[in-house]
Scaffold this active site. Structure first.
Site, PDB file in Angstrom:
ATOM      1  N   TYR A 186      23.947 -11.480 -24.646  1.00  0.00           N
ATOM      2  CA  TYR A 186      23.102 -11.854 -26.255  1.00  0.00           C
ATOM      3  C   TYR A 186      23.656 -13.474 -26.664  1.00  0.00           C
ATOM      4  O   TYR A 186      24.456 -13.546 -26.650  1.00  0.00           O
ATOM      5  CB  TYR A 186      23.529 -10.983 -27.259  1.00  0.00           C
ATOM      6  CG  TYR A 186      22.979 -11.200 -28.526  1.00  0.00           C
ATOM      7  CD1 TYR A 186      21.403 -10.838 -28.475  1.00  0.00           C
ATOM      8  CD2 TYR A 186      23.237 -12.110 -29.414  1.00  0.00           C
ATOM      9  CE1 TYR A 186      20.756 -11.210 -29.728  1.00  0.00           C
ATOM     10  CE2 TYR A 186      22.633 -12.352 -30.714  1.00  0.00           C
ATOM     11  CZ  TYR A 186      21.191 -12.072 -30.709  1.00  0.00           C
ATOM     12  OH  TYR A 186      20.432 -12.415 -31.906  1.00  0.00           O
ATOM     13  N   TRP A 206      21.275 -17.295 -28.193  1.00  0.00           N
ATOM     14  CA  TRP A 206      20.014 -17.907 -28.353  1.00  0.00           C
ATOM     15  C   TRP A 206      19.932 -18.854 -27.302  1.00  0.00           C
ATOM     16  O   TRP A 206      18.804 -19.668 -26.981  1.00  0.00           O
ATOM     17  CB  TRP A 206      20.032 -18.837 -29.791  1.00  0.00           C
ATOM     18  CG  TRP A 206      19.468 -17.947 -30.815  1.00  0.00           C
ATOM     19  CD1 TRP A 206      19.694 -16.772 -31.065  1.00  0.00           C
ATOM     20  CD2 TRP A 206      18.359 -18.346 -31.575  1.00  0.00           C
ATOM     21  NE1 TRP A 206      18.702 -16.314 -31.995  1.00  0.00           N
ATOM     22  CE2 TRP A 206      18.032 -17.392 -32.452  1.00  0.00           C
ATOM     23  CE3 TRP A 206      17.474 -19.595 -31.728  1.00  0.00           C
ATOM     24  CZ2 TRP A 206      16.907 -17.424 -33.476  1.00  0.00           C
ATOM     25  CZ3 TRP A 206      16.533 -19.832 -32.480  1.00  0.00           C
ATOM     26  CH2 TRP A 206      16.110 -18.620 -33.445  1.00  0.00           C
TER      27      TRP A 206
HETATM   28  N1  LIG Z   1      19.427 -24.031 -40.188  1.00  0.00           N
HETATM   29  C1  LIG Z   1      19.798 -22.926 -39.332  1.00  0.00           C
HETATM   30  N2  LIG Z   1      18.629 -21.911 -39.531  1.00  0.00           N
HETATM   31  C2  LIG Z   1      18.671 -20.875 -38.918  1.00  0.00           C
HETATM   32  C3  LIG Z   1      19.766 -20.392 -38.138  1.00  0.00           C
HETATM   33  C4  LIG Z   1      20.808 -21.212 -38.187  1.00  0.00           C
HETATM   34  O1  LIG Z   1      22.001 -20.805 -37.393  1.00  0.00           O
HETATM   35  N3  LIG Z   1      20.997 -22.133 -38.904  1.00  0.00           N
HETATM   36  N4  LIG Z   1      19.807 -19.078 -37.419  1.00  0.00           N
HETATM   37  C5  LIG Z   1      18.450 -18.489 -37.274  1.00  0.00           C
HETATM   38  C6  LIG Z   1      18.751 -17.043 -37.029  1.00  0.00           C
HETATM   39  S1  LIG Z   1      19.176 -16.635 -35.515  1.00  0.00           S
HETATM   40  C7  LIG Z   1      18.280 -16.091 -37.906  1.00  0.00           C
HETATM   41  S2  LIG Z   1      18.331 -14.479 -37.624  1.00  0.00           S
HETATM   42  C8  LIG Z   1      17.719 -16.378 -39.184  1.00  0.00           C
HETATM   43  C9  LIG Z   1      18.294 -15.696 -40.116  1.00  0.00           C
HETATM   44  O2  LIG Z   1      17.616 -15.618 -41.600  1.00  0.00           O
HETATM   45  P1  LIG Z   1      18.461 -14.873 -42.758  1.00  0.00           P
HETATM   46  O3  LIG Z   1      19.211 -13.572 -42.153  1.00  0.00           O
HETATM   47  O4  LIG Z   1      17.291 -14.733 -43.923  1.00  0.00           O
HETATM   48  O5  LIG Z   1      19.506 -16.019 -43.155  1.00  0.00           O
HETATM   49  P2  LIG Z   1      20.925 -15.975 -43.834  1.00  0.00           P
HETATM   50  O6  LIG Z   1      21.294 -17.692 -44.032  1.00  0.00           O
HETATM   51  O7  LIG Z   1      21.965 -15.458 -43.190  1.00  0.00           O
HETATM   52  O8  LIG Z   1      20.746 -15.408 -45.261  1.00  0.00           O
HETATM   53  C10 LIG Z   1      19.865 -15.914 -46.176  1.00  0.00           C
HETATM   54  C11 LIG Z   1      20.275 -15.614 -47.560  1.00  0.00           C
HETATM   55  O9  LIG Z   1      20.533 -14.276 -48.000  1.00  0.00           O
HETATM   56  C12 LIG Z   1      21.150 -14.221 -48.941  1.00  0.00           C
HETATM   57  N5  LIG Z   1      21.725 -12.766 -49.113  1.00  0.00           N
HETATM   58  C13 LIG Z   1      22.968 -12.451 -48.542  1.00  0.00           C
HETATM   59  N6  LIG Z   1      23.221 -11.291 -49.176  1.00  0.00           N
HETATM   60  C14 LIG Z   1      22.275 -10.917 -49.831  1.00  0.00           C
HETATM   61  C15 LIG Z   1      22.320  -9.621 -50.823  1.00  0.00           C
HETATM   62  O10 LIG Z   1      22.880  -8.733 -50.555  1.00  0.00           O
HETATM   63  N7  LIG Z   1      21.167  -9.681 -51.541  1.00  0.00           N
HETATM   64  C16 LIG Z   1      20.355 -10.621 -51.681  1.00  0.00           C
HETATM   65  N8  LIG Z   1      19.348 -10.866 -52.613  1.00  0.00           N
HETATM   66  N9  LIG Z   1      20.494 -11.938 -50.755  1.00  0.00           N
HETATM   67  C17 LIG Z   1      21.435 -12.027 -49.869  1.00  0.00           C
HETATM   68  C18 LIG Z   1      22.171 -15.440 -48.910  1.00  0.00           C
HETATM   69  O11 LIG Z   1      22.346 -16.099 -50.326  1.00  0.00           O
HETATM   70  C19 LIG Z   1      21.708 -16.097 -47.706  1.00  0.00           C
HETATM   71  O12 LIG Z   1      21.864 -17.623 -47.955  1.00  0.00           O
HETATM   72  O13 LIG Z   1      18.031 -17.943 -39.343  1.00  0.00           O
HETATM   73  C20 LIG Z   1      17.737 -18.700 -38.685  1.00  0.00           C
HETATM   74  N10 LIG Z   1      17.563 -20.029 -39.083  1.00  0.00           N
HETATM   75  N1  LIG Z   2      29.356 -13.013 -40.006  1.00  0.00           N
HETATM   76  C1  LIG Z   2      28.134 -13.315 -39.592  1.00  0.00           C
HETATM   77  N2  LIG Z   2      27.850 -13.256 -38.193  1.00  0.00           N
HETATM   78  C2  LIG Z   2      26.665 -13.628 -37.674  1.00  0.00           C
HETATM   79  C3  LIG Z   2      25.653 -13.812 -38.387  1.00  0.00           C
HETATM   80  C4  LIG Z   2      25.865 -13.373 -39.853  1.00  0.00           C
HETATM   81  O1  LIG Z   2      24.795 -13.684 -40.572  1.00  0.00           O
HETATM   82  N3  LIG Z   2      26.935 -13.364 -40.403  1.00  0.00           N
HETATM   83  N4  LIG Z   2      24.393 -13.835 -37.854  1.00  0.00           N
HETATM   84  C5  LIG Z   2      24.082 -13.640 -36.640  1.00  0.00           C
HETATM   85  C6  LIG Z   2      22.880 -13.813 -35.728  1.00  0.00           C
HETATM   86  S1  LIG Z   2      21.335 -13.333 -36.780  1.00  0.00           S
HETATM   87  C7  LIG Z   2      22.730 -14.315 -34.792  1.00  0.00           C
HETATM   88  S2  LIG Z   2      21.392 -14.621 -33.822  1.00  0.00           S
HETATM   89  C8  LIG Z   2      23.959 -14.535 -33.845  1.00  0.00           C
HETATM   90  C9  LIG Z   2      23.917 -15.895 -33.039  1.00  0.00           C
HETATM   91  O2  LIG Z   2      24.878 -16.170 -31.739  1.00  0.00           O
HETATM   92  P1  LIG Z   2      24.583 -16.927 -30.761  1.00  0.00           P
HETATM   93  O3  LIG Z   2      23.098 -17.058 -30.442  1.00  0.00           O
HETATM   94  O4  LIG Z   2      25.545 -16.386 -29.777  1.00  0.00           O
HETATM   95  O5  LIG Z   2      24.936 -18.165 -31.032  1.00  0.00           O
HETATM   96  P2  LIG Z   2      25.015 -19.595 -30.471  1.00  0.00           P
HETATM   97  O6  LIG Z   2      25.973 -20.528 -30.986  1.00  0.00           O
HETATM   98  O7  LIG Z   2      23.275 -20.089 -30.579  1.00  0.00           O
HETATM   99  O8  LIG Z   2      25.178 -19.604 -28.981  1.00  0.00           O
HETATM  100  C10 LIG Z   2      24.671 -19.956 -27.752  1.00  0.00           C
HETATM  101  C11 LIG Z   2      25.454 -20.263 -26.796  1.00  0.00           C
HETATM  102  O9  LIG Z   2      24.751 -20.993 -25.768  1.00  0.00           O
HETATM  103  C12 LIG Z   2      25.167 -21.926 -25.171  1.00  0.00           C
HETATM  104  N5  LIG Z   2      23.854 -22.483 -24.279  1.00  0.00           N
HETATM  105  C13 LIG Z   2      23.104 -23.665 -24.826  1.00  0.00           C
HETATM  106  N6  LIG Z   2      22.126 -24.027 -23.960  1.00  0.00           N
HETATM  107  C14 LIG Z   2      22.837 -23.441 -22.896  1.00  0.00           C
HETATM  108  C15 LIG Z   2      22.208 -23.261 -21.665  1.00  0.00           C
HETATM  109  O10 LIG Z   2      21.394 -24.008 -21.055  1.00  0.00           O
HETATM  110  N7  LIG Z   2      23.053 -22.693 -20.471  1.00  0.00           N
HETATM  111  C16 LIG Z   2      24.167 -21.634 -20.838  1.00  0.00           C
HETATM  112  N8  LIG Z   2      24.844 -21.236 -19.856  1.00  0.00           N
HETATM  113  N9  LIG Z   2      24.490 -21.928 -22.241  1.00  0.00           N
HETATM  114  C17 LIG Z   2      23.866 -22.599 -23.250  1.00  0.00           C
HETATM  115  C18 LIG Z   2      25.679 -22.770 -26.627  1.00  0.00           C
HETATM  116  O11 LIG Z   2      26.478 -23.823 -26.210  1.00  0.00           O
HETATM  117  C19 LIG Z   2      26.356 -21.727 -27.240  1.00  0.00           C
HETATM  118  O12 LIG Z   2      27.659 -21.678 -26.772  1.00  0.00           O
HETATM  119  O13 LIG Z   2      25.215 -14.611 -34.924  1.00  0.00           O
HETATM  120  C20 LIG Z   2      25.365 -13.364 -35.543  1.00  0.00           C
HETATM  121  N10 LIG Z   2      26.652 -13.552 -36.190  1.00  0.00           N
HETATM  122 MO   LIG Z   3      19.820 -14.471 -35.556  1.00  0.00          MO
END
Ligand SMILES: Nc1nc2c(c(=O)[nH]1)N[C@H]1C(S)=C(S)[C@@H](COP(=O)(O)OP(=O)(O)OC[C@H]3O[C@@H](n4cnc5c(=O)[nH]c(N)nc54)[C@H](O)[C@@H]3O)O[C@H]1N2
Ligand SMILES: Nc1nc2c(c(=O)[nH]1)N[C@H]1C(S)=C(S)[C@@H](COP(=O)(O)OP(=O)(O)OC[C@H]3O[C@@H](n4cnc5c(=O)[nH]c(N)nc54)[C@H](O)[C@@H]3O)O[C@H]1N2
Ligand SMILES: [Mo]
Length: 762
Positions: free
Chosen positions: A106, A108
């Site tokens: 798993y 991105w």
């Molecule tokens: N810059 C940036 N953008 C991203 C990502 C990133 O790593 N960096 N990751 C991407 C990915 S993989 C995903 S899945 C999306 C995730 O998108 P989201 O899940 O929507 O993003 P988060 O930043 O985890 O949370 C958004 C906000 O929800 C609020 N929140 C937390 N708990 C609660 C609660 O119990 N109630 C309410 N009402 N609000 C709450 C927090 O204040 C938080 O800032 O973002 C994507 N966009």
């Molecule tokens: N506590 C807490 N934990 C969370 C979340 C949260 O809201 N709270 N959010 C969750 C969510 S929504 C998500 S989506 C996950 C994200 O978790 P991940 O998707 O696992 O996080 P990334 O840092 O995007 O990891 C991607 C990895 O791939 C590597 N990579 C990039 N390009 C390449 C390539 O071309 N080849 C190879 N082999 N590797 C490459 C990068 O260097 C990096 O190490 O985290 C989750 N974890």
């Molecule tokens: Mo995510």
């Protein structure tokens, strides 16, 4: 000057062949993000992996369970690494079969759809007979399981959500649970061409739309929204939503005609609202006790919602928590009670602020990607159950109505993800990673996961290889010719898998005789042909490759979610069992889960400000997505580093909480609970609700050598709980946990993750 696409946006760059000498936002992007600054500064960073490595203990003692994460690595040649790995793959598949290999992998990975690492590793392992895979994502673990039972599958919902331009014209009130964060919608899987969060919100505002943001953070919505901020206790949204529903019900504001014709189960749910089930009326006074929001304010909001064209949008974060089904399902129920589903500007939305790929025009066809083949193994885990699986082979668990058993995994293969970023309770994950015989990781960087591997293969970055890409649902398809030579001995994942397949006797099947460049052309030609048959003429490969971004054909500029269903529910039923919105689900009720019954309810999570545990750990940690990077990617890059405090990840805390602990901006603090602890740099900020601390994910896990549960850098997953959302969905619950915060009085330790691990050249 050449353009290039990342998950967080497109840029134009100059290169001297080895490095990028200048990076500018793509000229088509109206709201570019500074995240693009992370790329050039990370490329030749000391944390880059320069050549293949094997863990010393694995070289000396061979495969088997071992404490991973502290050992020394030995550099080896590509031939040695690939021979060793091919031999180990052959052994594991021969002795234990494909059901002993976890290849879910798993993560991105990076933009660029051919070299997408997860597609590559899946195609490769499928060629060997398959692997245990994963279901769902950390992003949407609850949504992907719940929504098909009650509204629609997540894919349809994402691709067919009402376009933002329609909201900007028609919505009068947008109530966003979890905000509409411009930091999140800066990102989309595969890339973003034109960022427009501030733009569409500004247009809506100019058209008279009001915004209410319900969130622990005031800045979860852009200033342009001029939003009213309501900050309930995190994790209590379900109580707030039930009270809103109760007001609609008791004041005759629910649209009973719509509920009769388009939904099932409202009467059962209404009994619960009215207290006929448990003697508790779910009125605003009841909710005030739980949420901390004044009853009068809840009442007014409900009336306001009924009096206007209202969009209820729920961010993905609300379901990344214990019992995350409840607020999500209630968002659907509230929208159904308002009777505006299928109307322009009204109804239910999911994730308008969570990523850029919600509310876009629908494309005629997605750009081409590498076929992954067929997996010979049907066993899978819900993705966030990785540590449970590795620690408890043969143990039973429940998921979406199934009784399942964890497989016995001997080999873990990861390319394109970082479980030591994404998983919860990292000390526990580390003990889980001690169980398999062999762990293989491909990554460009010494990620925390690479440091827990036996065989580490250095991948190229996107700027070092030819590819093409477009974000999910995005309008523009970018050619991405390599901008520089690879760093040191880094190679493409495709090349590595081709070499391994050759050694394992299926080289021809894996490559089909094509180089990466030949694949790009082949896949493009096939795709172009398909579009031509639908009447869309696109340029040939040469013209595409040497041109600028290609604008993709779309079905229609605008779309209103569920408009067909609204107009004629019999002719256009939903894909739910009843064909209607399920406010009561017979299917879910039939599973008999007390943690997710047949209609939405209030369930008190273990870790919220109202629980007994808050006596010991009185601060709610919100571990949301980082503003300065994507997940853990390029944390060593310039933009991410520019916001660190003494090298630590910043944590934001309300002035009252800081004062009560004698803490000041700039202090190094220790965030802790009974699972673990991490350091962070304090920012005192009244944009955070009292009782809450916000520490984004993404700081590279830097465990103390004496105590893996102590991260010296600021990774919140040192303290989060590894607990599934419910027996229904088993999703990630990393967003919310309870902690205490204190000043860190010891000398601030050096970080070790910003360079390579211990290396022994023999
Ligand atoms: N810059 C940036 N953008 C991203 C990502 C990133 O790593 N960096 N990751 C991407 C990915 S993989 C995903 S899945 C999306 C995730 O998108 P989201 O899940 O929507 O993003 P988060 O930043 O985890 O949370 C958004 C906000 O929800 C609020 N929140 C937390 N708990 C609660 C609660 O119990 N109630 C309410 N009402 N609000 C709450 C927090 O204040 C938080 O800032 O973002 C994507 N966009
Ligand atoms: N506590 C807490 N934990 C969370 C979340 C949260 O809201 N709270 N959010 C969750 C969510 S929504 C998500 S989506 C996950 C994200 O978790 P991940 O998707 O696992 O996080 P990334 O840092 O995007 O990891 C991607 C990895 O791939 C590597 N990579 C990039 N390009 C390449 C390539 O071309 N080849 C190879 N082999 N590797 C490459 C990068 O260097 C990096 O190490 O985290 C989750 N974890
Ligand atoms: Mo995510």
């Amino acid at each position: 000057m050449v353009t290039h696409l990342t998950h967080w946006g497109a840029f134009e760059a100059d290169s001297d062949g080895t490095r990028l000498t200048a990076v500018r936002p793509w000229r088509g992007d109206p709201e570019p993000t500074p995240l693009i600054e992370n790329v050039a500064s990370a490329q030749h960073h000391p944390a880059r992996i320069d050549q293949p490595y094997v863990r010393k203990g694995w070289l000396e003692h061979g495969p088997g369970p071992a404490a991973r994460g502290d050992d020394t690595f030995v550099p080896v040649s590509w031939d040695t690494a690939l021979d060793l790995l091919a031999g180990e793959l052959a052994r594991v598949y021969r002795e234990f079969g494909p059901q002993a290999v976890y290849g879910g992998s798993y993560g991105w990975a990076s933009a660029g759809r051919f070299h997408h690492a997860q597609s590559q590793v899946h195609r490769f392992l499928n060629g060997l007979g398959g692997y245990v895979s994963h279901r769902n994502s950390y992003s949407l673990g609850v949504s992907q399981v719940l929504l098909p039972h009650v509204l629609a599958d997540m894919g349809t919902l994402m691709a067919r959500s009402t376009t933002k331009s329609v909201l900007a014209r028609h919505s009068e009130l947008i109530v966003s649970f979890g905000g509409l964060s411009p930091k999140n919608s800066a990102v989309s899987p595969g890339g973003v061409s034109r960022h427009n969060t501030r733009g569409w919100i500004e247009t809506a505002q100019e058209n008279g739309c009001r915004f209410v943001t319900i969130s622990p953070l005031r800045d979860d919505i852009p200033a342009q929204a001029n939003a009213e901020w309501i900050a309930p206790r995190p994790g209590s949204d379900a109580a707030l939503m039930l009270a809103l529903a109760q007001v609609l019900d008791s004041e005759g504001l629910a649209d009973n005609d719509f509920l009769d014709t388009h939904a099932v189960g409202y009467p059962r749910f209404a009994q619960y609202l009215r207290g006929e089930v448990d003697g508790v009326v779910k009125d605003p006074e009841w909710a005030e006790q739980l949420t901390g929001i004044a009853a009068q304010r809840i009442r007014e909001l409900a009336r306001d919602m009924a009096a206007h064209r209202t969009l209820i949008t729920v961010s993905w974060s609300l379901q990344r928590a214990r019992y995350g089904e409840q607020p999500l399902w209630l968002g659907v129920v509230l929208a159904a009670m308002l009777g505006q589903i299928g109307l322009p500007g009204g109804g239910f939305g999911h994730g308008y602020g969570s990523a850029a790929n919600v509310g876009l025009a629908v494309r005629v066809s997605s750009p081409p990607r590498l076929p992954q083949g067929e997996n010979g193994v049907d066993d899978f885990i819900p993705v966030a159950r990785i540590a449970d699986m590795l620690l408890n082979p043969g143990a039973p668990y429940e998921y979406n109505g199934e009784h399942r058993v964890y497989p016995d995994i001997r080999m873990v293969y990861w390319a394109g993800g970082n479980p030591f970023h994404h998983h919860q309770n990292l000390a526990r994950l580390r003990s889980a990673f001690a169980r398999p015989d062999t762990v293989v990781v491909h990554d460009p960087f010494w990620s925390a996961t690479a440091r827990h591997a036996d065989i580490v293969l250095p991948s190229t970055m996107t700027i070092e290889r030819d590819d093409y890409g477009a974000g999910e649902g995005d309008r523009f398809f970018f050619p991405m010719p390599a901008l520089t030579a690879p760093h040191a001995e880094a190679r493409d994942d495709y090349w590595m898998f081709g070499e391994l397949a050759e050694r394992l006797g299926f080289g021809k099947e894996f490559t089909e005789g094509r180089t990466a460049s030949e694949w790009l052309r082949h896949l493009y030609d096939e795709w172009r042909q398909g579009l031509a048959e639908k009447g869309h003429e696109l340029p040939d490969f040469e013209a595409f490759w040497s041109g600028a971004a290609l604008e993709l054909p779309i079905e229609a500029e605008e779309h209103i979610a569920f408009a067909d269903f609204r107009a004629d529910p019999a002719a256009h039923p939903l894909s739910t069992p009843s064909g209607r919105i399920e406010i009561f689900s017979e299917t879910i009720a039939g599973f008999g889960y007390d943690d997710c019954p047949g209609h939405p309810v209030w369930l008190e999570p273990e870790e919220w400000l109202g629980s007994a545990r808050a006596a010991a750990f009185p601060i709610q940690l919100v571990a949301n997505q980082p503003r300065t990077k994507l997940h853990s990617q390029l944390d060593i890059g310039a933009h991410s580093q520019s916001t660190k405090v003494e090298g630590r990840e910043p944590v934001r805390l309300h002035p009252d909480e800081a004062a009560a602990r004698g803490l000041h901006t700039g202090d190094i603090v220790r965030i802790f609970n009974d699972r673990g602890s991490c350091l962070a740099g304090l920012l005192v900020d009244d944009a955070v609700r009292p009782g809450v601390a916000q520490l984004s994910t993404g700081a590279w896990y830097d465990p103390d050598p004496r105590d893996a549960s102590f991260c010296r850098h600021g990774n919140p997953n040192a303290v989060t709980a590894d607990r599934g959302s419910s027996r229904l969905s088993q999703g990630c619950t990393g967003q919310l946990s309870l902690v205490e915060i204190e000043r860190y009085t010891d000398p601030v330790p050096e970080l070790t993750v910003s360079g390579p691990p211990s290396i022994e050249r023999v």
